[in-house]
Design an enzyme around this catalytic site. Sequence first.
Site, PDB file in Angstrom:
ATOM      1  N   SER A 248      -3.634  14.968 -10.937  1.00 29.83           N
ATOM      2  CA  SER A 248      -4.104  16.277 -10.484  1.00 29.83           C
ATOM      3  C   SER A 248      -5.615  16.308 -10.395  1.00 29.83           C
ATOM      4  O   SER A 248      -6.308  15.948 -11.343  1.00 29.83           O
ATOM      5  CB  SER A 248      -3.620  17.373 -11.447  1.00 29.83           C
ATOM      6  OG  SER A 248      -4.258  18.596 -11.185  1.00 29.83           O
ATOM      7  N   LYS A 249      -6.111  16.737  -9.242  1.00 26.11           N
ATOM      8  CA  LYS A 249      -7.556  16.898  -9.061  1.00 26.11           C
ATOM      9  C   LYS A 249      -8.103  17.905 -10.061  1.00 26.11           C
ATOM     10  O   LYS A 249      -9.215  17.779 -10.567  1.00 26.11           O
ATOM     11  CB  LYS A 249      -7.831  17.361  -7.617  1.00 26.11           C
ATOM     12  CG  LYS A 249      -9.292  17.621  -7.307  1.00 26.11           C
ATOM     13  CD  LYS A 249     -10.112  16.353  -7.278  1.00 26.11           C
ATOM     14  CE  LYS A 249     -11.541  16.636  -6.832  1.00 26.11           C
ATOM     15  NZ  LYS A 249     -12.409  15.471  -6.942  1.00 26.11           N
TER      16      LYS A 249
END
Length: 475
Positions: A248-249
């Site tokens: 996840s960014k």
Amino acid sequence: MKVRTRFAPSPTGYMHIGNLRTALYEYLIAKANGGDFILRIEDTDQKRYVEGATEIIYNTLKTVGMNWDEGPDKGGSYGPYVQSERKALYAEYAHKLVELGGAHYCFCSKTEADEEKNEELNIKFKDPCKLIPLEEAKKRVAAGEPYVIRQTVNKKGKSKYHDEVYGDIEIDYDELDEGVLLKSDGFPTYNFANVVDDHLMQITHVVRGNEYISSTPKYNLIYEDFGWEHPHYVHVPQVMKDAQHKLSKRNGDASFQDLVAKGYLPEAILNYIALLGWNPGTEQEIFSLEELTKVFSIERLNRSPAIFDITKLTWMNGCYIRALSAEKFHQMALPYYRDMPAYVNLEALSQTLQPRIETLKDIEVQTDFIKTVPDYSVDLYFNKKMKTDADIARQNLPAIKEALETQSEWTNQALFDYLKALAEKLGVKNGQILYPLRIALSGKETTPGGATEIAVTLGKEETLHRIEAAIAKLG
């Protein structure tokens, strides 16, 4: 029917690795079957819109070679391809769905809906407004009362559909939320806009993460209420950073742009993510995009989560770097040579680096000594394998300097042969000449390339200057 797939990203920032993998699988399904790959921009969630993000989407796909057949910039027979430009269309179909009984006008406040809903307890919102007679609801709408259009879920029993990866899926209708299809501002939600667009654009295959398996029956109800055929579903496992956490960014994990900035080649990134959830069925791991279109098949997609392994990507990136032509690698390396002294032979440096680095960022780390020799201890001259130490360096470096001063051919092979002959003349081992010279030129225990390669990179004048400085340091 011709295979048609679509990549439909939201312009909310950088390209997440999971999104790029979805785009790749959509592209491969289309191209492996002689079909069309469509780009559609889903910008109906205006709160999450990021300025410039659409250009990032364009640039990313172009960089990796996934050219689309239809899209906002190319046009096509099914446009417009930006959802915000299709707003009136969604309203038209939402009101049609109300007439068909697949949706209803809801006048509840958001707070009321949220209070009725509890995700932790898996309590879904069942809207009391669906009990309002249609004609009465229409009068309230005409009177200007705020409303949304919600899906109506009246079916009982189990929804059944087939997924190309997970097989036959059954989900109880009672688990479905009567979610919003058209918001009060006239914009559609993701669930509704996708169904309408996929049907009107004749999309045959939809690839998305397996987290959407449970909500697919809601989409199918809309297809059924309109009398439309739903597409083939291809749900793929999520990309994980480890066994428990999604990549996840938001959690600081790398996006495509981050990886490129860290020195990874776009082709290597694309090759690697193709294998995150897909198995070619052979030992081959290095694939060009063209090769992938020839061997890719939905049947070889995996059900298990794929863990993003940066070590594996780094190895693969090194393979791609070594496969580059010398000229291509040199051009890619040039931006990393900024502020290099004028005496440096950059082409020789590239030739030395290419077989030895795994990312372009390695260049900066491995070439710091080229600009300035670090302050090092003379203990560095000790090497048991080479049978050398500071005393041997003190003895041999003056002879090396004297010999190199008369050397006219300044190439790697010529210098190596010349210094090998010097070792023979002095009656010492090659390592007792080459190892002290490498330390004198670099001040480092490990370097990209040996003594003669470094000497060629530095040039004759700088090489002699560094040997002289090393002699002075040894005293």
